[in-house]
Design an enzyme around this catalytic site. Structure first.
Site, PDB file in Angstrom:
ATOM      1  CE  LYS A 116     -94.415  48.204 -10.706  1.00  0.00           C
ATOM      2  NZ  LYS A 116     -94.339  46.724 -10.648  1.00  0.00           N
ATOM      3  NE  ARG A 132     -97.014  47.704 -16.759  1.00  0.00           N
ATOM      4  CZ  ARG A 132     -97.393  47.748 -15.483  1.00  0.00           C
ATOM      5  NH1 ARG A 132     -97.617  48.884 -14.883  1.00  0.00           N
ATOM      6  NH2 ARG A 132     -97.530  46.639 -14.807  1.00  0.00           N
ATOM      7  NE  ARG A 176    -100.672  42.612  -5.160  1.00  0.00           N
ATOM      8  CZ  ARG A 176    -100.062  43.048  -6.257  1.00  0.00           C
ATOM      9  NH1 ARG A 176     -99.184  44.034  -6.175  1.00  0.00           N
ATOM     10  NH2 ARG A 176    -100.312  42.504  -7.411  1.00  0.00           N
ATOM     11  NE  ARG A 215    -103.435  44.095  -8.854  1.00  0.00           N
ATOM     12  CZ  ARG A 215    -102.262  44.597  -9.220  1.00  0.00           C
ATOM     13  NH1 ARG A 215    -101.613  45.438  -8.425  1.00  0.00           N
ATOM     14  NH2 ARG A 215    -101.729  44.257 -10.365  1.00  0.00           N
ATOM     15  NE  ARG A 242     -99.757  41.503 -13.023  1.00  0.00           N
ATOM     16  CZ  ARG A 242    -100.029  41.315 -11.730  1.00  0.00           C
ATOM     17  NH1 ARG A 242    -100.857  40.357 -11.353  1.00  0.00           N
ATOM     18  NH2 ARG A 242     -99.486  42.094 -10.828  1.00  0.00           N
TER      19      ARG A 242
HETATM   20  P1  AP5 Z   1     -96.306  45.498  -4.379  1.00  0.00           P
HETATM   21  O1  AP5 Z   1     -95.651  46.675  -3.755  1.00  0.00           O
HETATM   22  O2  AP5 Z   1     -97.777  45.477  -4.440  1.00  0.00           O
HETATM   23  O3  AP5 Z   1     -95.657  45.237  -5.824  1.00  0.00           O
HETATM   24  P2  AP5 Z   1     -95.778  46.047  -7.182  1.00  0.00           P
HETATM   25  O4  AP5 Z   1     -94.406  46.176  -7.752  1.00  0.00           O
HETATM   26  O5  AP5 Z   1     -96.573  47.296  -7.002  1.00  0.00           O
HETATM   27  O6  AP5 Z   1     -96.543  44.960  -8.055  1.00  0.00           O
HETATM   28  P3  AP5 Z   1     -97.832  45.061  -8.959  1.00  0.00           P
HETATM   29  O7  AP5 Z   1     -98.386  43.687  -9.075  1.00  0.00           O
HETATM   30  O8  AP5 Z   1     -98.749  46.149  -8.511  1.00  0.00           O
HETATM   31  O9  AP5 Z   1     -97.181  45.470 -10.318  1.00  0.00           O
HETATM   32  P4  AP5 Z   1     -97.794  45.391 -11.682  1.00  0.00           P
HETATM   33  O10 AP5 Z   1     -96.805  46.198 -12.430  1.00  0.00           O
HETATM   34  O11 AP5 Z   1     -98.026  44.032 -12.213  1.00  0.00           O
HETATM   35  O12 AP5 Z   1     -99.282  45.959 -11.502  1.00  0.00           O
HETATM   36  P5  AP5 Z   1     -99.953  47.357 -11.873  1.00  0.00           P
HETATM   37  O13 AP5 Z   1    -101.014  47.624 -10.910  1.00  0.00           O
HETATM   38  O14 AP5 Z   1     -98.918  48.368 -12.117  1.00  0.00           O
HETATM   39  O15 AP5 Z   1     -95.775  44.198  -3.613  1.00  0.00           O
HETATM   40  C1  AP5 Z   1     -96.319  42.915  -3.877  1.00  0.00           C
HETATM   41  C2  AP5 Z   1     -96.526  42.146  -2.558  1.00  0.00           C
HETATM   42  O16 AP5 Z   1     -95.270  41.840  -1.980  1.00  0.00           O
HETATM   43  C3  AP5 Z   1     -97.296  42.945  -1.488  1.00  0.00           C
HETATM   44  O17 AP5 Z   1     -98.156  42.066  -0.806  1.00  0.00           O
HETATM   45  C4  AP5 Z   1     -96.203  43.476  -0.547  1.00  0.00           C
HETATM   46  O18 AP5 Z   1     -96.663  43.571   0.796  1.00  0.00           O
HETATM   47  C5  AP5 Z   1     -95.105  42.416  -0.678  1.00  0.00           C
HETATM   48  N1  AP5 Z   1     -93.774  43.018  -0.642  1.00  0.00           N
HETATM   49  C6  AP5 Z   1     -93.377  44.176  -1.227  1.00  0.00           C
HETATM   50  N2  AP5 Z   1     -92.062  44.399  -1.007  1.00  0.00           N
HETATM   51  C7  AP5 Z   1     -91.609  43.328  -0.286  1.00  0.00           C
HETATM   52  C8  AP5 Z   1     -90.332  42.983   0.261  1.00  0.00           C
HETATM   53  N3  AP5 Z   1     -89.253  43.772   0.088  1.00  0.00           N
HETATM   54  N4  AP5 Z   1     -90.246  41.806   0.942  1.00  0.00           N
HETATM   55  C9  AP5 Z   1     -91.345  41.011   1.110  1.00  0.00           C
HETATM   56  N5  AP5 Z   1     -92.578  41.307   0.641  1.00  0.00           N
HETATM   57  C10 AP5 Z   1     -92.714  42.447  -0.058  1.00  0.00           C
HETATM   58  O19 AP5 Z   1    -100.618  47.006 -13.286  1.00  0.00           O
HETATM   59  C11 AP5 Z   1    -101.705  46.105 -13.373  1.00  0.00           C
HETATM   60  C12 AP5 Z   1    -102.185  46.010 -14.817  1.00  0.00           C
HETATM   61  O20 AP5 Z   1    -102.673  47.301 -15.239  1.00  0.00           O
HETATM   62  C13 AP5 Z   1    -101.119  45.643 -15.853  1.00  0.00           C
HETATM   63  O21 AP5 Z   1    -100.965  44.236 -15.947  1.00  0.00           O
HETATM   64  C14 AP5 Z   1    -101.696  46.277 -17.115  1.00  0.00           C
HETATM   65  O22 AP5 Z   1    -102.735  45.491 -17.646  1.00  0.00           O
HETATM   66  C15 AP5 Z   1    -102.304  47.568 -16.589  1.00  0.00           C
HETATM   67  N6  AP5 Z   1    -101.357  48.704 -16.601  1.00  0.00           N
HETATM   68  C16 AP5 Z   1    -100.901  49.395 -15.517  1.00  0.00           C
HETATM   69  N7  AP5 Z   1    -100.052  50.376 -15.883  1.00  0.00           N
HETATM   70  C17 AP5 Z   1     -99.948  50.283 -17.242  1.00  0.00           C
HETATM   71  C18 AP5 Z   1     -99.194  51.000 -18.208  1.00  0.00           C
HETATM   72  N8  AP5 Z   1     -98.352  52.009 -17.839  1.00  0.00           N
HETATM   73  N9  AP5 Z   1     -99.308  50.628 -19.490  1.00  0.00           N
HETATM   74  C19 AP5 Z   1    -100.140  49.645 -19.877  1.00  0.00           C
HETATM   75  N10 AP5 Z   1    -100.881  48.908 -19.010  1.00  0.00           N
HETATM   76  C20 AP5 Z   1    -100.789  49.236 -17.704  1.00  0.00           C
HETATM   77 MG    MG Z   2     -98.442  47.977  -7.683  1.00  0.00          MG
END
Ligand code: AP5
Ligand code: MG
Ligand code: ZN
Length: 215
Positions: free
Chosen positions: A13, A88, A127, A161, A172
């Site tokens: 994402k 979410r 990552r 992270r 997660r």
């Molecule tokens: P990346 O693009 O970083 O993946 P992502 O989908 O953004 O994954 P996240 O881990 O950020 O998602 P998340 O939903 O767990 O975390 P968030 O910060 O939202 O890609 C991952 C890796 O793969 C990178 O190294 C990239 O280079 C590589 N890659 C990408 N695409 C690729 C491809 N096609 N091929 C190969 N490699 C690839 O949330 C974190 C925490 O915050 C949550 O756990 C929760 O506690 C809180 N939180 C956030 N939002 C909310 C909400 N709305 N409600 C409640 N709690 C929330």
């Molecule tokens: Mg992300």
């Protein structure tokens, strides 16, 4: 144009949102990034969110919806919005409907990144990001062009992270399956869900999303 990027942790994402920002001048609204900034700044929201995030559980609906509201207010009406990691839960999906109406926006697409969960642990544990500009990298899939130097800003400092360890990633993913995946049918019923193969390489995924947005 207003879109949601939906998919489990590590689906790509954030990676795709950054590319759409560069290609189309849209704005990325990542609740994860906003919460991490709040934790770093030690704000009341950050203090409340820190332990929850480290466990890999979800922060309260109220907190994240307020963060989104503030961003929508700050960004003005012209730029398109990419919602990354929000909504979410069902409650957040309802809150987003209300916020969009309030800000005179409507949702064009919900793009679901379809991925194989087994591959995601490797993606997430490999990552890292630039400590200065936030550009995302990966030990195997996306190294900087010049070793240990950010492609975008030249910084030589990177960070990882705290929630990117295998145990937390599993929590997660469980949260995604239990609380986030169930919101898809709501958007399906509106006919705005589009699916993209998130296991393809990064550029191919971007092309597929661009094709949807151009249609
Ligand atoms: P990346 O693009 O970083 O993946 P992502 O989908 O953004 O994954 P996240 O881990 O950020 O998602 P998340 O939903 O767990 O975390 P968030 O910060 O939202 O890609 C991952 C890796 O793969 C990178 O190294 C990239 O280079 C590589 N890659 C990408 N695409 C690729 C491809 N096609 N091929 C190969 N490699 C690839 O949330 C974190 C925490 O915050 C949550 O756990 C929760 O506690 C809180 N939180 C956030 N939002 C909310 C909400 N709305 N409600 C409640 N709690 C929330
Ligand atoms: Mg992300
Ligand atoms: Zn950088």
């Amino acid at each position: 144009m207003n879109i949601i990027l939906l998919g489990p942790p590590g689906a790509g994402k954030g990676t795709q949102a950054q590319r759409l920002v560069e290609h189309r001048g849209m704005r990325q609204l990542s609740t994860g990034d906003m919460l991490r900034a709040a934790v770093k700044a030690g704000t009341p929201v950050g203090l409340e969110a820190k332990a929850v995030m480290e466990r890999g559980e979800l922060v309260s609906d109220e907190i994240v919806s307020k963060l989104i509201d503030a961003e929508l207010t700050a960004m003005g009406a012209d730029a398109g919005a990419i919602f990354d990691g929000y909504p979410r839960t069902e409650a957040q999906a309802h809150a987003l409907d209300a916020l969009l109406a309030q800000h005179g926006r409507s949702l064009d697409y919900v793009i679901e990144l379809e991925v194989n969960e087994d591959a995601l642990v490797e993606r997430i544990t490999g990552r890292f990001t630039c400590a200065n500009c936030g550009e995302g990298y990966h030990d195997v899939f996306k190294q900087p062009a010049v070793e240990a130097t950010c492609d975008k800003c030249g910084s030589r400092e990177f960070k990882r992270r705290l929630d990117d360890n295998e145990d937390t990633v599993r929590t997660r993913m469980g949260e995604y399956r239990a609380k986030t995946a169930p919101i898809l049918p709501v958007y399906e019923a509106r006919g705005i869900v589009r699916r993209v193969d998130g296991m393809a390489d990064i550029g191919t995924v971007t092309d597929a999303i661009e094709a949807i947005l151009a249609a």
